[in-house]
Design a protein around this motif. Structure first.
Motif, PDB file in Angstrom:
ATOM      1  N   TRP A  82       3.819  44.063  37.656  1.00  0.00           N
ATOM      2  CA  TRP A  82       2.233  43.938  36.013  1.00  0.00           C
ATOM      3  C   TRP A  82       3.031  42.586  35.339  1.00  0.00           C
ATOM      4  O   TRP A  82       4.007  42.369  35.662  1.00  0.00           O
ATOM      5  CB  TRP A  82       3.780  45.546  34.910  1.00  0.00           C
ATOM      6  N   ASN A 121       4.427  46.303  27.214  1.00  0.00           N
ATOM      7  CA  ASN A 121       3.765  46.201  25.992  1.00  0.00           C
ATOM      8  C   ASN A 121       4.963  45.738  25.081  1.00  0.00           C
ATOM      9  O   ASN A 121       6.482  45.845  24.618  1.00  0.00           O
ATOM     10  CB  ASN A 121       3.140  47.107  25.720  1.00  0.00           C
ATOM     11  N   GLU A 165      -6.920  52.259  35.438  1.00  0.00           N
ATOM     12  CA  GLU A 165      -6.707  52.080  34.387  1.00  0.00           C
ATOM     13  C   GLU A 165      -7.667  51.295  32.761  1.00  0.00           C
ATOM     14  O   GLU A 165      -9.456  52.021  33.557  1.00  0.00           O
ATOM     15  CB  GLU A 165      -6.948  49.575  34.332  1.00  0.00           C
ATOM     16  N   SER A 201      -9.385  50.073  28.949  1.00  0.00           N
ATOM     17  CA  SER A 201      -9.166  49.149  28.364  1.00  0.00           C
ATOM     18  C   SER A 201     -10.875  49.223  26.646  1.00  0.00           C
ATOM     19  O   SER A 201     -12.104  50.168  27.597  1.00  0.00           O
ATOM     20  CB  SER A 201      -8.973  47.875  28.338  1.00  0.00           C
ATOM     21  N   THR A 245     -13.664  47.231  26.026  1.00  0.00           N
ATOM     22  CA  THR A 245     -14.214  45.942  25.990  1.00  0.00           C
ATOM     23  C   THR A 245     -14.643  44.968  24.895  1.00  0.00           C
ATOM     24  O   THR A 245     -14.055  45.401  23.757  1.00  0.00           O
ATOM     25  CB  THR A 245     -16.123  46.372  26.273  1.00  0.00           C
ATOM     26  N   GLY A 247      -5.482  46.835  38.111  1.00  0.00           N
ATOM     27  CA  GLY A 247      -5.463  46.554  36.997  1.00  0.00           C
ATOM     28  C   GLY A 247      -6.943  45.733  37.065  1.00  0.00           C
ATOM     29  O   GLY A 247      -7.864  44.854  37.457  1.00  0.00           O
ATOM     30  N   ASP A 259      -8.871  43.093  33.705  1.00  0.00           N
ATOM     31  CA  ASP A 259      -8.672  41.903  32.017  1.00  0.00           C
ATOM     32  C   ASP A 259     -10.106  41.895  32.121  1.00  0.00           C
ATOM     33  O   ASP A 259     -10.589  40.988  32.939  1.00  0.00           O
ATOM     34  CB  ASP A 259      -7.467  41.012  32.408  1.00  0.00           C
ATOM     35  N   GLY A 318     -11.850  39.170  29.569  1.00  0.00           N
ATOM     36  CA  GLY A 318     -11.236  38.200  29.106  1.00  0.00           C
ATOM     37  C   GLY A 318     -12.094  36.604  29.121  1.00  0.00           C
ATOM     38  O   GLY A 318     -13.221  36.633  29.633  1.00  0.00           O
ATOM     39  N   GLU A 372     -16.542  35.269  28.319  1.00  0.00           N
ATOM     40  CA  GLU A 372     -15.748  36.729  28.286  1.00  0.00           C
ATOM     41  C   GLU A 372     -16.099  37.281  30.388  1.00  0.00           C
ATOM     42  O   GLU A 372     -16.975  36.760  30.563  1.00  0.00           O
ATOM     43  CB  GLU A 372     -16.013  37.734  27.879  1.00  0.00           C
ATOM     44  N   HIS A 422      -1.721  43.611  39.726  1.00  0.00           N
ATOM     45  CA  HIS A 422      -2.037  43.414  38.707  1.00  0.00           C
ATOM     46  C   HIS A 422      -2.588  41.935  38.556  1.00  0.00           C
ATOM     47  O   HIS A 422      -1.912  40.765  39.283  1.00  0.00           O
ATOM     48  CB  HIS A 422      -0.801  43.583  37.611  1.00  0.00           C
ATOM     49  N   ILE A 447      -4.210  39.087  35.154  1.00  0.00           N
ATOM     50  CA  ILE A 447      -4.316  38.903  34.147  1.00  0.00           C
ATOM     51  C   ILE A 447      -5.398  37.117  33.565  1.00  0.00           C
ATOM     52  O   ILE A 447      -5.168  36.579  34.531  1.00  0.00           O
ATOM     53  CB  ILE A 447      -3.378  39.519  32.716  1.00  0.00           C
ATOM     54  N   TRP A 448      -5.345  37.380  32.587  1.00  0.00           N
ATOM     55  CA  TRP A 448      -5.865  36.309  32.463  1.00  0.00           C
ATOM     56  C   TRP A 448      -5.095  35.426  31.353  1.00  0.00           C
ATOM     57  O   TRP A 448      -4.291  35.953  30.718  1.00  0.00           O
ATOM     58  CB  TRP A 448      -7.886  36.013  30.926  1.00  0.00           C
TER      59      TRP A 448
END
Ligand SMILES: O=C1O[C@H](COP(=O)(O)O)[C@@H](O)[C@H](O)[C@H]1O
Length: 376
Positions: free
Chosen positions: A41, A92, A266, A268, A270, A324, A326, A328, A332, A371, A373-374
């Motif tokens: 993560w 988090n 996962e 989220s 949007t 996962g 993301d 972003g 986008e 995982h 992420i941006w």
């Protein structure tokens, strides 16, 4: 655009996505082994360019957390590495109004039935353990193979910043902690009890744009890995805790039964604040080793007010086992951690319809990828 990815091959990657009309490409800027054997993560402090990596350390007695300074050229410079109890899988940040010089982060440890908390100097990226809670069960849950013990899996901070929610897949509970505003210490309050055998994994809150108030509409959405379901609740705040009244329950395949062996991961809200995105793993919905992203609507088209939850459809994930994702970057796009394809992929994001679009680029890494992420 910058991406970071965690690989069970023992690497944390800093990646660069170049979007071109003809063909887009993901390239490696740098790779560090300092997270440990099983990076699971990533958590980015964008303001301070510090990346935190959890090491699940599968099969080892201890996990660990490493902070990295992420430099503009993509290099990752190790700041601190600290051993933890085994099996950290999600974290988090949170803060306490009475603590001005430090923030905090909480960590869910799947393997060791533990939730731990750290205080952190966000500027320097140094952190230290302040608390931990370890749980037990008197016997296995309905799904004995997966519910042999409590398995805290997610960490979500409520919109008011007063509470932390930890879905526990093994115990069918969402554990809730009140954050003491004076010192940041966590206090257990009444948990939320989920359906037996459902295996709550991750949670997300929906509020009208920008709301941080308990007076406004607050909804909680929860994905359950073992039942492949999404549940939704209207949240009310009490003097010492939160209560939940159910407004939705449905499968993550709409009216279709979940394919055998599939498992949700996962969830989220949007970017348009009107849809819920969920990753379905190992379902092969779009052909062999091509899993799906489920999209539900949950608000009016402008994302201003609550509307009944409705299944919109499934969209390709472009690989196997999206653990996962993301949404972003600018414009986008959707970054996908394709665990079993050992790859990270980027799909376009249709901002008008608020759904995933076509595959832009995909890159194979050195192991299973839990995982991605941006960056900034
Ligand atoms: O058994 C295991 O499960 C945990 C949680 O995985 P998930 O399927 O709920 O995402 C995983 O992190 C661990 O590596 C694995 O051994």
């Amino acid at each position: 655009s910058r991406l970071y990815a965690a690989s069970y091959g023992g690497s944390v990657y800093s990646l660069d996505l170049k979007v071109q009309k003809e063909s887009s490409e993901i390239s490696t800027l740098s790779k560090s082994k300092d997270c440990g054997s099983s990076p699971s993560w990533l958590m980015l402090d964008k303001d301070n360019s510090v990346l935190y990596c959890l090491n699940e350390a599968i099969g080892a007695p201890n996990g660990s957390i490493t902070s990295f300074k992420s430099h503009s050229n993509g290099s990752l410079q190790t700041i601190q590495r600290l051993n933890t109890t085994a099996g950290p899988v999600m974290s988090n940040f949170y803060s306490a109004p009475g603590v001005l010089d430090r923030d905090f982060f909480a960590v869910a440890h799947y393997e060791t039935s533990t939730v731990s908390a750290y205080s952190v100097n966000r500027t320097s990226g140094h952190f230290e353990k302040v608390q931990s809670f370890t749980y037990s069960m008197t016997g296995p849950g309905p799904n004995a193979a997966r519910q042999d013990a409590p398995h805290p899996h997610g960490v979500t901070v409520d919109p008011t910043g007063q509470y932390i929610l930890v879905p526990d897949l093994g115990a069918d509970i969402v554990r809730i902690y009140y954050i003491n505003p004076m010192n940041g210490l966590l206090h257990s309050v009444n948990p939320f009890i989920a359906s037996p055998g459902s295996g709550p994994r991750h949670a997300v809150f929906w509020t009208p744009p920008g709301s941080t108030s308990s007076d406004s509409d607050v909804y909680l959405y929860l994905v359950h890995e073992l039942s492949n379901t999404l549940t939704g609740y209207r949240v009310s705040y009490k003097k010492h805790g939160m209560t939940f009244s159910q407004i939705f329950e449905g499968g993550t395949y709409g009216n279709h039964t979940a394919p055998s062996g599939s498992k949700v991961a996962e969830i989220s809200i949007t970017p348009g604040n009107n849809h819920i995105a969920i990753s379905n793993r190992l379902d092969n919905s779009f052909g062999q080793k091509n899993d799906s992203i489920a999209i539900f609507s949950c608000a009016d088209p402008h994302g201003q007010y609550f509307d009944n939850v409705t299944f919109i459809g499934l969209f390709p994930a472009y690989g196997s086992s999206v653990r996962g994702f993301d949404i972003g970057a600018t414009p986008e796009m959707m970054a996908l951690a394709l665990e079993k394809s050992q790859s990270v992929a980027v799909a376009s994001w249709n901002e008008r319809k608020e759904i995933p679009g076509s595959l832009l680029a995909k890159k194979k890494l050195d192991g299973d990828v839990p995982h991605a992420i941006w960056g900034f």
